[in-house]
Motif scaffolding. Sequence first.
Motif, PDB file in Angstrom:
ATOM      1  N   THR A  75       0.850  -1.196   0.000  1.00  0.00           N
ATOM      2  CA  THR A  75       0.000   0.000   0.000  1.00  0.00           C
ATOM      3  C   THR A  75       0.890   1.252   0.000  1.00  0.00           C
ATOM      4  OG1 THR A  75      -0.111  -0.245   2.405  1.00  0.00           O
ATOM      5  CG2 THR A  75      -1.973  -1.097   1.126  1.00  0.00           C
ATOM      6  N   SER A  99      -5.814  -3.521  -2.141  1.00  0.00           N
ATOM      7  CA  SER A  99      -5.446  -2.959  -0.836  1.00  0.00           C
ATOM      8  C   SER A  99      -5.602  -4.014   0.244  1.00  0.00           C
ATOM      9  CB  SER A  99      -6.315  -1.745  -0.511  1.00  0.00           C
ATOM     10  OG  SER A  99      -7.684  -2.111  -0.466  1.00  0.00           O
ATOM     11  N   ASN A 100      -6.415  -5.037  -0.040  1.00  0.00           N
ATOM     12  CA  ASN A 100      -6.598  -6.103   0.944  1.00  0.00           C
ATOM     13  C   ASN A 100      -6.997  -7.387   0.218  1.00  0.00           C
ATOM     14  OD1 ASN A 100      -7.502  -7.700   3.203  1.00  0.00           O
ATOM     15  ND2 ASN A 100      -7.393  -5.787   4.349  1.00  0.00           N
ATOM     16  N   HIS A 133      -3.918  -0.458  13.149  1.00  0.00           N
ATOM     17  CA  HIS A 133      -2.849  -1.367  12.724  1.00  0.00           C
ATOM     18  C   HIS A 133      -1.683  -1.314  13.709  1.00  0.00           C
ATOM     19  CE1 HIS A 133      -4.933  -1.260   8.812  1.00  0.00           C
ATOM     20  NE2 HIS A 133      -4.343  -2.433   8.596  1.00  0.00           N
ATOM     21  N   HIS A 134      -0.820  -2.313  13.580  1.00  0.00           N
ATOM     22  CA  HIS A 134       0.442  -2.415  14.328  1.00  0.00           C
ATOM     23  C   HIS A 134       1.327  -1.171  14.144  1.00  0.00           C
ATOM     24  CE1 HIS A 134       2.425  -3.307  10.445  1.00  0.00           C
ATOM     25  NE2 HIS A 134       1.238  -3.829  10.156  1.00  0.00           N
ATOM     26  N   LYS A 137       3.590  -0.101  10.846  1.00  0.00           N
ATOM     27  CA  LYS A 137       3.002   0.266   9.549  1.00  0.00           C
ATOM     28  C   LYS A 137       3.541   1.620   9.085  1.00  0.00           C
ATOM     29  CE  LYS A 137      -1.327   0.292   6.966  1.00  0.00           C
ATOM     30  NZ  LYS A 137      -0.683  -0.364   5.822  1.00  0.00           N
ATOM     31  N   ASP A 139       2.447   3.498   6.298  1.00  0.00           N
ATOM     32  CA  ASP A 139       1.502   4.431   5.673  1.00  0.00           C
ATOM     33  C   ASP A 139       0.248   4.629   6.536  1.00  0.00           C
ATOM     34  OD1 ASP A 139       1.136   1.679   5.047  1.00  0.00           O
ATOM     35  OD2 ASP A 139      -0.346   2.177   3.524  1.00  0.00           O
ATOM     36  N   THR A 144      -6.670  -0.195   2.780  1.00  0.00           N
ATOM     37  CA  THR A 144      -8.043  -0.703   2.922  1.00  0.00           C
ATOM     38  C   THR A 144      -9.008   0.422   3.299  1.00  0.00           C
ATOM     39  OG1 THR A 144      -7.086  -2.790   3.660  1.00  0.00           O
ATOM     40  CG2 THR A 144      -9.445  -2.463   4.096  1.00  0.00           C
ATOM     41  N   PRO A 183      -3.101  -6.827  13.610  1.00  0.00           N
ATOM     42  CA  PRO A 183      -2.920  -7.142  12.181  1.00  0.00           C
ATOM     43  C   PRO A 183      -3.725  -6.233  11.258  1.00  0.00           C
ATOM     44  CG  PRO A 183      -3.551  -9.120  13.436  1.00  0.00           C
ATOM     45  CD  PRO A 183      -3.735  -7.936  14.350  1.00  0.00           C
ATOM     46  N   GLY A 184      -4.890  -5.734  11.707  1.00  0.00           N
ATOM     47  CA  GLY A 184      -5.681  -4.845  10.849  1.00  0.00           C
ATOM     48  C   GLY A 184      -7.159  -4.900  11.200  1.00  0.00           C
ATOM     49  N   PHE A 209      -4.853 -12.479   4.563  1.00  0.00           N
ATOM     50  CA  PHE A 209      -4.225 -11.645   3.516  1.00  0.00           C
ATOM     51  C   PHE A 209      -3.332 -12.534   2.638  1.00  0.00           C
ATOM     52  CE2 PHE A 209      -3.660  -8.645   7.390  1.00  0.00           C
ATOM     53  CZ  PHE A 209      -4.962  -8.163   7.312  1.00  0.00           C
TER      54      PHE A 209
END
Length: 237
Positions: A75, A99-100, A133-134, A137, A139, A144, A183-184, A209
């Motif tokens: 991404t 994106s996912n 997110h973690h 990351k 960005d 997503t 993870p998301g 993913f």
Amino acid sequence: MKIALLGYGKMGKAIEEIAVNRGHEIVLRVSEDIEAYNFDGLEIDAAIDFSIPKAAYKNITTAFKHKVPVVCGTTGWLDDYDKATELCKKEDTAFIYASNFSLGVNVFFELNKKLAHMMKGLDDYAVEIEEIHHTEKLDAPSGTAISLAQQIIAENPNKKGWQLDHADKDEVPVYAKRITDVPGTHTVSYKSKIDTIEIMHMANSRQGFALGAVIAAEWIKDKKGIFTMRDVLSSLF
Ligand SMILES: NC(=O)C1=CN([C@@H]2O[C@H](COP(=O)(O)OP(=O)(O)OC[C@H]3O[C@@H](n4cnc5c(N)ncnc54)[C@H](O)[C@@H]3O)[C@@H](O)[C@H]2O)C=CC1
Ligand SMILES: O=C(O)C1=N[C@H](C(=O)O)C[C@H](O)C1
């Protein structure tokens, strides 16, 4: 299938495990310290790029120049998406960016579009997106979350764009949180004075993913053109 992994971090390693379990062979692993790689002499059926925003375009175009189909999950590089698809067509090969890649998120995308369609005339509700997110990351907001915002904007003529952390009335606000090891998680909320409507997808691991990316590679192997995960999952929708 013979697969090149462009990016061999958390996702590259999760993809390797699933690909090998499905009978595939990893013939190249590229990470930060192997920038000067090339495909010469290698037989590669598909390349899977989960690297970093500033490396994705180079990785993808290197594969195209060797006529290798690419599945890209990285991404934060989409300013170069149109250039990449042009080169893909010129080299007569194949490309999927998503994106996912998880099946669950792709179902969630369909729910999001349907809900946005139903809510577009209900002006008492304010829409917002939150992603968590973690902390590694790079960005923000997540790819997503951007896809979710674009789907809402496509359904709702009153929304002209999205903004990170705040928004004008004609924009969708997207809030990005960073919490160790998540993870998301993505949530779309419609809030009014009376009530709140919310849909959420929470990944419990990176397995979804990674599995989606390997399925996409199996699907794209002998194709030519520009595709999306919706094409891969077309039998579902
Ligand atoms: N589309 C999807 O379903 C998903 C997308 N992602 C995205 O995938 C990307 C990777 O995520 P993670 O594996 O969690 O990150 P990570 O940080 O664990 O791994 C990134 C990898 O890229 C490598 N790298 C750095 N510079 C490079 C270069 N110049 N050339 C090639 N490789 C280089 C690193 O050495 C590392 O192997 C991120 O952009 C993330 O947002 C992550 C999960 C799911
Ligand atoms: O960086 C991640 O980890 C993830 N990135 C993707 C994104 O930016 O949407 C997909 C997933 O949520 C995990």
